[in-house]
Design a protein around this motif. Structure first.
Motif, PDB file in Angstrom:
ATOM      1  N   GLU A  69      19.533  28.127  37.791  1.00  0.00           N
ATOM      2  CA  GLU A  69      19.199  29.410  37.437  1.00  0.00           C
ATOM      3  C   GLU A  69      19.523  30.479  38.286  1.00  0.00           C
ATOM      4  O   GLU A  69      19.349  31.760  38.049  1.00  0.00           O
ATOM      5  N   GLN A  70      19.603  29.930  39.380  1.00  0.00           N
ATOM      6  CA  GLN A  70      19.926  30.993  40.557  1.00  0.00           C
ATOM      7  C   GLN A  70      21.504  31.437  40.285  1.00  0.00           C
ATOM      8  O   GLN A  70      21.612  32.704  40.482  1.00  0.00           O
ATOM      9  N   GLN A  71      22.207  30.643  40.070  1.00  0.00           N
ATOM     10  CA  GLN A  71      23.662  30.986  39.680  1.00  0.00           C
ATOM     11  C   GLN A  71      23.615  31.964  38.401  1.00  0.00           C
ATOM     12  O   GLN A  71      24.344  32.907  38.736  1.00  0.00           O
ATOM     13  N   ARG A  72      22.986  31.559  37.343  1.00  0.00           N
ATOM     14  CA  ARG A  72      22.888  32.302  36.237  1.00  0.00           C
ATOM     15  C   ARG A  72      22.238  33.987  36.600  1.00  0.00           C
ATOM     16  O   ARG A  72      22.867  34.792  36.008  1.00  0.00           O
ATOM     17  N   ARG A  73      21.293  33.934  37.375  1.00  0.00           N
ATOM     18  CA  ARG A  73      20.578  35.261  37.765  1.00  0.00           C
ATOM     19  C   ARG A  73      21.645  35.921  38.332  1.00  0.00           C
ATOM     20  O   ARG A  73      21.672  37.304  38.271  1.00  0.00           O
ATOM     21  N   LEU A  74      22.373  35.605  39.650  1.00  0.00           N
ATOM     22  CA  LEU A  74      23.470  36.176  40.339  1.00  0.00           C
ATOM     23  C   LEU A  74      24.651  36.778  39.104  1.00  0.00           C
ATOM     24  O   LEU A  74      25.213  37.753  39.306  1.00  0.00           O
ATOM     25  N   LEU A  75      25.112  36.005  38.430  1.00  0.00           N
ATOM     26  CA  LEU A  75      26.159  36.409  37.243  1.00  0.00           C
ATOM     27  C   LEU A  75      25.670  37.409  36.439  1.00  0.00           C
ATOM     28  O   LEU A  75      26.256  38.470  36.238  1.00  0.00           O
ATOM     29  N   ASP A  76      24.466  37.275  35.886  1.00  0.00           N
ATOM     30  CA  ASP A  76      23.717  38.335  35.117  1.00  0.00           C
ATOM     31  C   ASP A  76      23.481  39.835  35.902  1.00  0.00           C
ATOM     32  O   ASP A  76      23.788  40.797  35.107  1.00  0.00           O
ATOM     33  N   ARG A  77      23.030  39.502  37.105  1.00  0.00           N
ATOM     34  CA  ARG A  77      23.065  40.835  38.092  1.00  0.00           C
ATOM     35  C   ARG A  77      24.591  41.498  38.142  1.00  0.00           C
ATOM     36  O   ARG A  77      24.637  42.684  37.967  1.00  0.00           O
ATOM     37  N   THR A  78      25.372  40.635  38.595  1.00  0.00           N
ATOM     38  CA  THR A  78      26.788  41.158  38.602  1.00  0.00           C
ATOM     39  C   THR A  78      27.240  41.930  37.259  1.00  0.00           C
ATOM     40  O   THR A  78      27.962  43.259  37.292  1.00  0.00           O
ATOM     41  N   VAL A  79      27.207  41.082  36.036  1.00  0.00           N
ATOM     42  CA  VAL A  79      27.547  41.473  34.736  1.00  0.00           C
ATOM     43  C   VAL A  79      26.823  42.933  34.407  1.00  0.00           C
ATOM     44  O   VAL A  79      27.520  44.129  33.859  1.00  0.00           O
ATOM     45  N   LEU A  85      31.707  38.202  25.252  1.00  0.00           N
ATOM     46  CA  LEU A  85      31.069  36.897  25.082  1.00  0.00           C
ATOM     47  C   LEU A  85      30.500  36.487  26.286  1.00  0.00           C
ATOM     48  O   LEU A  85      30.732  36.668  27.254  1.00  0.00           O
ATOM     49  N   ASP A  86      29.118  35.913  25.945  1.00  0.00           N
ATOM     50  CA  ASP A  86      28.267  35.215  26.821  1.00  0.00           C
ATOM     51  C   ASP A  86      28.502  33.723  26.657  1.00  0.00           C
ATOM     52  O   ASP A  86      27.768  33.229  25.927  1.00  0.00           O
ATOM     53  N   GLY A  87      29.480  32.996  27.263  1.00  0.00           N
ATOM     54  CA  GLY A  87      29.410  31.683  27.054  1.00  0.00           C
ATOM     55  C   GLY A  87      29.008  30.718  28.274  1.00  0.00           C
ATOM     56  O   GLY A  87      28.724  31.353  29.076  1.00  0.00           O
ATOM     57  N   SER A  88      29.640  29.475  28.060  1.00  0.00           N
ATOM     58  CA  SER A  88      28.976  28.494  29.096  1.00  0.00           C
ATOM     59  C   SER A  88      29.993  28.619  30.283  1.00  0.00           C
ATOM     60  O   SER A  88      29.482  28.138  31.538  1.00  0.00           O
ATOM     61  N   ARG A  89      31.126  29.079  30.189  1.00  0.00           N
ATOM     62  CA  ARG A  89      32.104  29.247  31.342  1.00  0.00           C
ATOM     63  C   ARG A  89      31.882  30.482  32.026  1.00  0.00           C
ATOM     64  O   ARG A  89      32.809  30.576  33.119  1.00  0.00           O
ATOM     65  N   GLY A  90      31.128  31.485  31.487  1.00  0.00           N
ATOM     66  CA  GLY A  90      30.835  32.797  32.280  1.00  0.00           C
ATOM     67  C   GLY A  90      30.862  33.743  31.156  1.00  0.00           C
ATOM     68  O   GLY A  90      30.712  33.573  30.067  1.00  0.00           O
ATOM     69  N   VAL A  91      30.979  35.211  31.578  1.00  0.00           N
ATOM     70  CA  VAL A  91      30.808  36.136  30.644  1.00  0.00           C
ATOM     71  C   VAL A  91      32.061  37.125  30.683  1.00  0.00           C
ATOM     72  O   VAL A  91      32.581  37.322  31.554  1.00  0.00           O
ATOM     73  N   VAL A  92      32.570  37.174  29.232  1.00  0.00           N
ATOM     74  CA  VAL A  92      33.762  38.000  29.142  1.00  0.00           C
ATOM     75  C   VAL A  92      33.358  39.354  28.996  1.00  0.00           C
ATOM     76  O   VAL A  92      32.486  40.000  28.085  1.00  0.00           O
ATOM     77  N   GLU A  94      32.773  34.380  36.450  1.00  0.00           N
ATOM     78  CA  GLU A  94      32.492  33.265  36.766  1.00  0.00           C
ATOM     79  C   GLU A  94      31.790  32.889  37.779  1.00  0.00           C
ATOM     80  O   GLU A  94      31.776  33.711  38.750  1.00  0.00           O
ATOM     81  N   VAL A  95      30.684  32.096  37.791  1.00  0.00           N
ATOM     82  CA  VAL A  95      29.826  31.890  39.195  1.00  0.00           C
ATOM     83  C   VAL A  95      30.173  30.432  39.518  1.00  0.00           C
ATOM     84  O   VAL A  95      30.087  29.648  38.692  1.00  0.00           O
ATOM     85  N   ASP A  96      30.339  30.303  40.976  1.00  0.00           N
ATOM     86  CA  ASP A  96      30.409  29.106  41.652  1.00  0.00           C
ATOM     87  C   ASP A  96      29.100  28.415  42.035  1.00  0.00           C
ATOM     88  O   ASP A  96      28.222  28.978  41.710  1.00  0.00           O
ATOM     89  N   ALA A  97      29.440  27.192  42.362  1.00  0.00           N
ATOM     90  CA  ALA A  97      28.080  26.430  42.783  1.00  0.00           C
ATOM     91  C   ALA A  97      27.230  27.015  43.912  1.00  0.00           C
ATOM     92  O   ALA A  97      26.025  26.859  44.035  1.00  0.00           O
ATOM     93  N   TRP A  98      27.804  27.961  44.476  1.00  0.00           N
ATOM     94  CA  TRP A  98      27.457  28.778  45.793  1.00  0.00           C
ATOM     95  C   TRP A  98      27.124  30.135  45.259  1.00  0.00           C
ATOM     96  O   TRP A  98      26.513  30.875  46.325  1.00  0.00           O
ATOM     97  N   GLY A  99      27.052  30.682  44.236  1.00  0.00           N
ATOM     98  CA  GLY A  99      26.466  31.872  43.638  1.00  0.00           C
ATOM     99  C   GLY A  99      27.695  32.940  44.120  1.00  0.00           C
ATOM    100  O   GLY A  99      27.120  34.032  43.516  1.00  0.00           O
ATOM    101  N   ASN A 100      28.984  32.791  44.199  1.00  0.00           N
ATOM    102  CA  ASN A 100      29.754  33.633  44.362  1.00  0.00           C
ATOM    103  C   ASN A 100      30.325  34.143  43.006  1.00  0.00           C
ATOM    104  O   ASN A 100      30.523  32.949  42.037  1.00  0.00           O
TER     105      ASN A 100
END
Length: 153
Positions: free
Chosen positions: A66-76, A89-96, A138-144
């Motif tokens: 959930e934290q990973q996804r929040r960081l990805l959403d904020r960046t996008v 596209l908002d997919g399972s591997r990331g956001v295009v 894409e977001v990695d396991a550490w939120g980058n």
């Protein structure tokens, strides 16, 4: 494909080989990730100073999904608001994200005026063939958050 370099594998083990998509590499100053074309820096990170630390990234505990996804959403959201990108596209591997490549107006306007309007045909054709650069965030396991270039559409 890149030349052989030292790749940091999970667990901190260093391998000397050609990079594969997603491989991490410490370049002496910052952690970089192979994007398929080049070594790229993280677009965003919950702890930017951590990317300047030579310890392997997997030495830190991973963030919850959930934290990973929040960081990805904020960046996008930042890319869409600041750069005018559009979510393709908002997919399972990331956001295009798509970034529209529009022809610059001033040179085409000047050419249209200089040629007495003849250049307008070329300009209109270029506008009809507008291309888009696409990148997967894409977001990695550490939120980058990392950016992977895709083929232009």
């Amino acid at each position: 494909m890149g030349r052989a370099v030292d790749i940091t594998a999970p667990g901190g083990r260093v391998e000397h080989r050609r990079p594969r998509l997603g491989d991490l590499h410490w370049d002496g100053a910052v952690w970089r990730r192979w994007s398929g074309r080049r070594w790229a820096r993280a677009v965003a990170s919950p702890a930017p100073a951590r990317l300047l630390d030579p310890r392997p990234l997997d030495a830190d505990p991973p963030l919850a999904p959930e934290q990973q996804r929040r960081l990805l959403d904020r960046t996008v959201e930042g890319e869409v608001n600041e750069s005018g990108a559009s979510v393709v596209l908002d997919g399972s591997r990331g956001v295009v994200l798509g970034y529209c490549r529009r022809p610059s107006v001033l040179p085409h306007l000047l050419l249209t005026l200089v040629t007495g309007g003849l250049w307008l045909v070329v300009w209109l054709a270029l506008l009809a063939l507008v291309r888009e650069d696409r990148y997967r965030f894409e977001v990695d396991a550490w939120g980058n958050v990392w950016c992977v270039p895709l083929r232009a559409a």
